[in-house]
Design an enzyme around this catalytic site. Structure first.
Site, PDB file in Angstrom:
ATOM      1  N   HIS A 240      -7.815  20.272 -40.420  1.00  0.00           N
ATOM      2  CA  HIS A 240      -6.752  19.789 -41.298  1.00  0.00           C
ATOM      3  C   HIS A 240      -6.349  20.843 -42.326  1.00  0.00           C
ATOM      4  O   HIS A 240      -5.190  20.876 -42.745  1.00  0.00           O
ATOM      5  CB  HIS A 240      -7.183  18.494 -41.976  1.00  0.00           C
ATOM      6  CG  HIS A 240      -7.169  17.311 -41.064  1.00  0.00           C
ATOM      7  ND1 HIS A 240      -6.348  16.217 -41.254  1.00  0.00           N
ATOM      8  CD2 HIS A 240      -7.866  17.053 -39.923  1.00  0.00           C
ATOM      9  CE1 HIS A 240      -6.546  15.336 -40.286  1.00  0.00           C
ATOM     10  NE2 HIS A 240      -7.469  15.821 -39.464  1.00  0.00           N
ATOM     11  N   ASP A 241      -7.276  21.692 -42.738  1.00  0.00           N
ATOM     12  CA  ASP A 241      -6.926  22.789 -43.636  1.00  0.00           C
ATOM     13  C   ASP A 241      -6.153  23.868 -42.889  1.00  0.00           C
ATOM     14  O   ASP A 241      -5.128  24.348 -43.362  1.00  0.00           O
ATOM     15  CB  ASP A 241      -8.191  23.383 -44.258  1.00  0.00           C
ATOM     16  CG  ASP A 241      -7.896  24.477 -45.276  1.00  0.00           C
ATOM     17  OD1 ASP A 241      -7.036  24.255 -46.155  1.00  0.00           O
ATOM     18  OD2 ASP A 241      -8.518  25.555 -45.201  1.00  0.00           O
TER      19      ASP A 241
ATOM     20  N   GLY B 252      -2.563  28.759 -43.971  1.00  0.00           N
ATOM     21  CA  GLY B 252      -3.391  28.075 -42.987  1.00  0.00           C
ATOM     22  C   GLY B 252      -4.791  27.807 -43.488  1.00  0.00           C
ATOM     23  O   GLY B 252      -5.014  26.962 -44.362  1.00  0.00           O
TER      24      GLY B 252
ATOM     25  N   ASP C 149      -6.924  28.430 -45.692  1.00  0.00           N
ATOM     26  CA  ASP C 149      -7.002  29.053 -47.021  1.00  0.00           C
ATOM     27  C   ASP C 149      -7.658  28.170 -48.070  1.00  0.00           C
ATOM     28  O   ASP C 149      -7.713  28.534 -49.242  1.00  0.00           O
ATOM     29  CB  ASP C 149      -5.605  29.457 -47.501  1.00  0.00           C
ATOM     30  CG  ASP C 149      -4.644  28.278 -47.629  1.00  0.00           C
ATOM     31  OD1 ASP C 149      -5.063  27.134 -47.355  1.00  0.00           O
ATOM     32  OD2 ASP C 149      -3.469  28.500 -47.997  1.00  0.00           O
TER      33      ASP C 149
ATOM     34  N   HIS D  26     -13.529  16.321 -30.835  1.00  0.00           N
ATOM     35  CA  HIS D  26     -13.684  14.865 -30.834  1.00  0.00           C
ATOM     36  C   HIS D  26     -14.942  14.426 -30.103  1.00  0.00           C
ATOM     37  O   HIS D  26     -15.293  13.245 -30.132  1.00  0.00           O
ATOM     38  CB  HIS D  26     -12.446  14.212 -30.216  1.00  0.00           C
ATOM     39  CG  HIS D  26     -11.273  14.203 -31.129  1.00  0.00           C
ATOM     40  ND1 HIS D  26     -10.061  13.614 -30.802  1.00  0.00           N
ATOM     41  CD2 HIS D  26     -11.106  14.716 -32.381  1.00  0.00           C
ATOM     42  CE1 HIS D  26      -9.214  13.762 -31.802  1.00  0.00           C
ATOM     43  NE2 HIS D  26      -9.825  14.439 -32.766  1.00  0.00           N
ATOM     44  N   SER D  27     -15.627  15.363 -29.458  1.00  0.00           N
ATOM     45  CA  SER D  27     -16.921  15.044 -28.858  1.00  0.00           C
ATOM     46  C   SER D  27     -17.951  14.676 -29.916  1.00  0.00           C
ATOM     47  O   SER D  27     -18.904  13.941 -29.633  1.00  0.00           O
ATOM     48  CB  SER D  27     -17.431  16.241 -28.040  1.00  0.00           C
ATOM     49  OG  SER D  27     -18.753  16.038 -27.618  1.00  0.00           O
TER      50      SER D  27
ATOM     51  N   ASP E  39     -16.654   8.768 -28.470  1.00  0.00           N
ATOM     52  CA  ASP E  39     -17.354   8.672 -27.186  1.00  0.00           C
ATOM     53  C   ASP E  39     -18.749   8.114 -27.441  1.00  0.00           C
ATOM     54  O   ASP E  39     -19.115   7.834 -28.585  1.00  0.00           O
ATOM     55  CB  ASP E  39     -17.369  10.007 -26.429  1.00  0.00           C
ATOM     56  CG  ASP E  39     -18.322  11.048 -27.017  1.00  0.00           C
ATOM     57  OD1 ASP E  39     -19.022  10.750 -28.009  1.00  0.00           O
ATOM     58  OD2 ASP E  39     -18.375  12.166 -26.482  1.00  0.00           O
TER      59      ASP E  39
ATOM     60  N   THR F   1     -21.629   9.536 -27.086  1.00  0.00           N
ATOM     61  CA  THR F   1     -22.642  10.520 -27.502  1.00  0.00           C
ATOM     62  C   THR F   1     -22.132  11.332 -28.694  1.00  0.00           C
ATOM     63  O   THR F   1     -22.021  12.556 -28.615  1.00  0.00           O
ATOM     64  CB  THR F   1     -23.008  11.464 -26.338  1.00  0.00           C
ATOM     65  OG1 THR F   1     -21.813  12.133 -25.886  1.00  0.00           O
ATOM     66  CG2 THR F   1     -23.631  10.695 -25.179  1.00  0.00           C
TER      67      THR F   1
ATOM     68  N   ASP G 275     -20.836  17.544 -26.147  1.00  0.00           N
ATOM     69  CA  ASP G 275     -20.860  17.532 -24.686  1.00  0.00           C
ATOM     70  C   ASP G 275     -19.504  17.082 -24.161  1.00  0.00           C
ATOM     71  O   ASP G 275     -18.575  16.825 -24.927  1.00  0.00           O
ATOM     72  CB  ASP G 275     -21.987  16.635 -24.161  1.00  0.00           C
ATOM     73  CG  ASP G 275     -21.838  15.175 -24.594  1.00  0.00           C
ATOM     74  OD1 ASP G 275     -20.775  14.812 -25.155  1.00  0.00           O
ATOM     75  OD2 ASP G 275     -22.783  14.397 -24.380  1.00  0.00           O
TER      76      ASP G 275
END
Length: 371
Positions: A74-75, A92, A94, A202-203, A220, A222, A227
């Site tokens: 997000h930064d 970006g 920063d 997002h794992s 997910d 796990t 993974d």
């Protein structure tokens, strides 16, 4: 970032490492006996010990780690060359989301990040490092706490942001695939394949703010392991909602207790991205390699890699992911190939085993304190 730019970033990083390795006199031995490319890296060992104990609860891949990884994206992604010269001072990665947190954490896609910013700020002040460097460092360390994660790179040299990033630059889970592809291309000329690489994060992630009534819903089954299970379960047919069914940006998930973002659902099934999405199933080595590459690129968005110092030696090495099946990926209990909504027309879906036992609910992850 197009492949040629990604290669340029990596080449610059490797060239810097080679130059530092050749100039032995520039290397330094820290008080803990570790040899690093520059003496300025030594302070980060102190930061490491502090955040592992006091932010990540002894080196856990929990909510604080997940939110620290989210904060990196997000930064960094809040940069737009297309907005020049209006945003000419926005660089970006920063640290603007921490420096101007009262502004940026109120942007809709950043809801919930105020808690991790609040937890991280005292470490920045205590150790005298820049917010941009700290966000990248905390994200890399957070990932190293998650078994299966790659060896993360970490470079220093980000000057403090001088103005907040504009609103509207962070993709939302209810955005279309076209909108998200266009946004990441504008940010760093990332293509649709590299977008999929980014979403590997997002794992090890959970939603705290999509459903206002339930926090800590993993993406997910796990969430404490880096993974490819995320790439399996996003392709399974949805059967219901853990909480309410009218949350913006959420679609039905295949497992009780699991949250599925609308954007993940659509990208997993879009013709431009579906085969790359499927390519991570049962392919831990590709997952690790591609995410290591894209994480470095994200943490250097808006920066000059040639002016940065490689302090990657400070980042711990992750533990290997547990090998539940020969290729790591599996179908959750009670599910089979019949539950897959395959979208890649080029290659068959990998053959996976089904975990034994009855169907179970995915456990929630307690959010950070104050969330």
């Amino acid at each position: 970032m197009a492949f040629k730019k990604l290669l340029a970033v990596l080449t610059a990083a490797l060239s810097l490492r080679a130059a530092q390795g050749a100039a032995v006199e520039k290397r330094a031995t820290c008080s803990n006996g570790k040899v690093v490319p520059a003496a300025s890296c030594c302070t980060w060992f102190n930061v490491l010990s502090d955040i592992q104990e006091n932010l990540f609860n002894g080196g856990q891949c929990g909510a604080e780690a997940h939110e620290s990884i989210r904060l990196v994206f997000h930064d960094a992604i809040a940069i737009s060359p297309a907005m020049e010269p209006q945003a000419s001072s926005v660089r970006g990665a920063d640290g603007s989301i921490m420096i101007f947190d009262e502004i940026e954490t109120n942007f809709h896609p950043n809801i919930g990040l105020d808690e991790i910013v609040r937890l991280q700020k005292p470490f920045v002040q205590k150790h005298g490092v820049t917010p941009g460097d700290f966000i990248a460092f905390a994200g890399a360390v957070a990932l190293s706490n998650c078994p299966g994660a790659p060896q993360m790179n970490f470079f220093t040299g980000r000057a403090p942001a001088t103005q907040p990033a504009p609103d509207g630059l962070v993709p939302e889970p209810f955005h279309s695939v076209d909108q998200i592809i266009d946004r990441v291309f504008d940010a760093g000329e990332f293509d649709e394949l590299e977008l999929v690489w980014m979403l590997s994060a997002h794992s090890v992630a959970a939603a705290n703010d999509i459903d206002p009534n339930i926090q800590g819903l993993p993406f997910d089954s796990t969430p404490g392991i880096f993974d490819s299970q995320f790439f399996v379960e996003t392709q399974l047919a949805g059967t219901g909602f853990t909480g309410g069914s009218n949350n913006q940006g959420e679609v039905s998930s295949p497992l009780p207790g699991e949250m599925r973002l609308q954007s993940d659902f659509l990208i997993a099934r879009d013709a431009r991205t579906a085969c790359e999405w499927q390519s991570f199933v049962n392919n831990q080595s590709k997952l690790v390699s591609d995410f290591q590459f894209i994480f470095l690129a994200l943490t250097q968005l808006g920066q000059d890699p040639d002016a940065m110092t490689d302090c990657s030696a400070v980042i711990p090495i992750s533990k290997p992911a547990p090998n539940n099946t020969p290729g790591f990926s599996f179908f959750p209990p009670g599910m089979t190939m019949d539950d897959v909504e395959q979208a890649c027309a080029e290659t068959p879906f990998p053959t996976l085993s089904t975990l034994p036992g009855p169907a179970t609910s995915v456990a929630r992850i307690p959010p950070p304190p104050g969330a």
